[in-house]
Design an enzyme around this catalytic site. Structure first.
Site, short mmCIF file in Angstrom:
data_model
loop_
_atom_site.label_atom_id
_atom_site.label_comp_id
_atom_site.label_asym_id
_atom_site.label_seq_id
_atom_site.Cartn_x
_atom_site.Cartn_y
_atom_site.Cartn_z
N CYS A 116 -8.45 -41.79 32.54
CA CYS A 116 -7.56 -42.03 31.40
C CYS A 116 -8.25 -43.00 30.43
O CYS A 116 -8.95 -43.91 30.86
CB CYS A 116 -6.23 -42.65 31.90
N ASP A 162 -21.06 -51.16 40.05
CA ASP A 162 -19.71 -50.97 40.61
C ASP A 162 -19.63 -50.35 42.00
O ASP A 162 -18.61 -49.78 42.38
CB ASP A 162 -18.80 -50.23 39.61
N CYS A 175 -2.02 -59.24 20.00
CA CYS A 175 -1.98 -57.78 20.16
C CYS A 175 -1.63 -57.40 21.60
O CYS A 175 -2.18 -57.94 22.56
CB CYS A 175 -3.34 -57.18 19.79
N CYS A 227 -5.57 -46.92 27.12
CA CYS A 227 -5.61 -48.35 26.76
C CYS A 227 -6.85 -48.71 25.97
O CYS A 227 -6.89 -49.76 25.31
CB CYS A 227 -5.47 -49.23 28.00
N CYS A 278 0.43 -47.86 27.68
CA CYS A 278 0.20 -47.29 29.01
C CYS A 278 1.35 -46.35 29.38
O CYS A 278 2.51 -46.78 29.47
CB CYS A 278 0.07 -48.39 30.05
N CYS A 326 -6.98 -49.67 21.40
CA CYS A 326 -7.49 -51.01 21.17
C CYS A 326 -8.13 -51.13 19.78
O CYS A 326 -9.01 -50.33 19.43
CB CYS A 326 -8.53 -51.36 22.24
#
Length: 341
Positions: free
Chosen positions: A256, A148, A206, A259, A213, A263
């Site tokens: 954070c 990344d 879903c 999300c 969020c 799941c």
């Protein structure tokens, strides 16, 4: 940090299939839990990336627009690239932080950062080992490992390599691993046998991640407005944060996980404990004392956090986040006192 182990076996002279078995075994020994091979092609999602940048969803991450054309093809990262080896490396997926910790004046830290080690420093030496193995097999070859920091669409290539599918929260999902893993890639100019792409999505109807969020950062399934994302705001964004978003930030002082926590693919117990997942007591950055953060100097912050993920935000960012979280916790405490359960 000790150097990762390198197999004493010599891969030179191995046929392609035998070499791939050798490489997969080494990757497993280094701690990677998935490996897939994708061809180095112009990725189909590049046009979506360009539209995303044009829409302003990248916020202050100008480095994406500055290097946009390099994202088009892996040769923008390694000249002559023929193959992309996509890898998954797990990060701690410990249970949700207990509210009692937060009531004592602590802020939440995203799980990936909780070990106290910068994942780049952990993963890069392992990638170098794999690159070295490729060059020992083909001495004239080139190889480069990235995690990344290069203009590389890692999630799209991991999907092309069969590791998983991109969920509605934009993260890569795998049936066995959920989404609790880093994605790294090794690029090489050697043409390797490829794996089958992961063409199907298993999110179905879903929308848990989109609905949960706190700052409504999702424009739609698979489209994230980073300028509203808590991870972006608390890590990448410089300067003041829009006050309209403060309440949504809640207790998050760095990153954070909302999300991911909601799941369904992350609900299995295996996602929360495993050989690479330490106990909460072994995670020095599971939470952060807000008062301590406000008392840090530039010198003390450097000494404590230079080798951690928190260094990305710098002291000014951490203290800004801490002040927001303190105000949120005070407001929450007042609400609770006025409306006791």
């Amino acid at each position: 940090m000790p150097k990762p182990p390198v197999s004493e076996s010599d891969p030179s002279g191995l046929a392609s299939d035998a070499f791939m078995r050798f490489l997969r075994q080494q990757a497993t020994a280094l701690g990677f839990v998935k490996l897939g091979i994708a061809p180095a092609i112009e990725i189909s999602g590049f046009s979506n990336l360009a539209k995303w940048v044009d829409a302003g969803y990248a916020g202050q991450m100008t480095y994406i627009a500055d290097r946009l054309d390099a994202y088009r093809h892996p040769s923008g990262v390694l000249e002559g690239c023929q193959s992309v080896i996509a890898l998954a490396y797990p990060y701690p997926a410990t249970p949700v932080i207990d509210q009692s910790e937060l009531s004592k004046g602590a802020g939440k830290i995203a799980r990936y950062a909780s070990t106290g080690n910068d994942y780049h420093d952990v993963i890069h030496p392992k990638l170098k080992c794999l690159c070295k193995t490729i060059r020992r097999w083909k001495p004239e070859s080139k190889a480069r490992g990235v995690v990344d920091t290069a203009p590389m669409m890692e999630r799209q290539f991991a999907e092309l390599a069969g590791i998983g599918w991109r969920g509605k929260n934009t993260l890569l999902l795998n049936k066995e691993l959920g989404s609790y893993f880093f994605i790294a890639c090794v690029l090489t100019d050697v043409e390797l046998p490829t794996d089958s792409p992961h063409h199907t999505s298993h999110c179905g109807t879903c929308t848990a991640c989109l609905d949960a969020c706190p700052t409504d950062a999702f424009v739609g399934p698979g489209v994230l407005d980073a300028t509203r994302c808590i991870s972006y705001l608390t890590i990448e964004h410089r300067g003041a944060i829009d006050e309209k978003l403060h309440e949504g930030i809640g207790d998050w002082v760095f990153g954070c996980d909302v999300c991911q926590e909601v799941c369904p693919w992350n609900r299995k117990p295996a996602r929360h404990r495993g050989s690479n997942n330490p106990l909460p007591s072994e995670l020095p950055l599971r939470t952060l004392s807000l008062s301590s953060a406000l008392g840090e100097t530039e010198e003390s912050f450097r000494r404590k956090y230079r080798k951690t993920a928190l260094w990305r935000t710098r002291l000014a960012g951490i203290q800004r986040n801490a002040r927001i979280v303190i105000r949120n916790q005070v407001a929450e405490s007042l609400r609770d006192s006025q409306h006791p359960k």
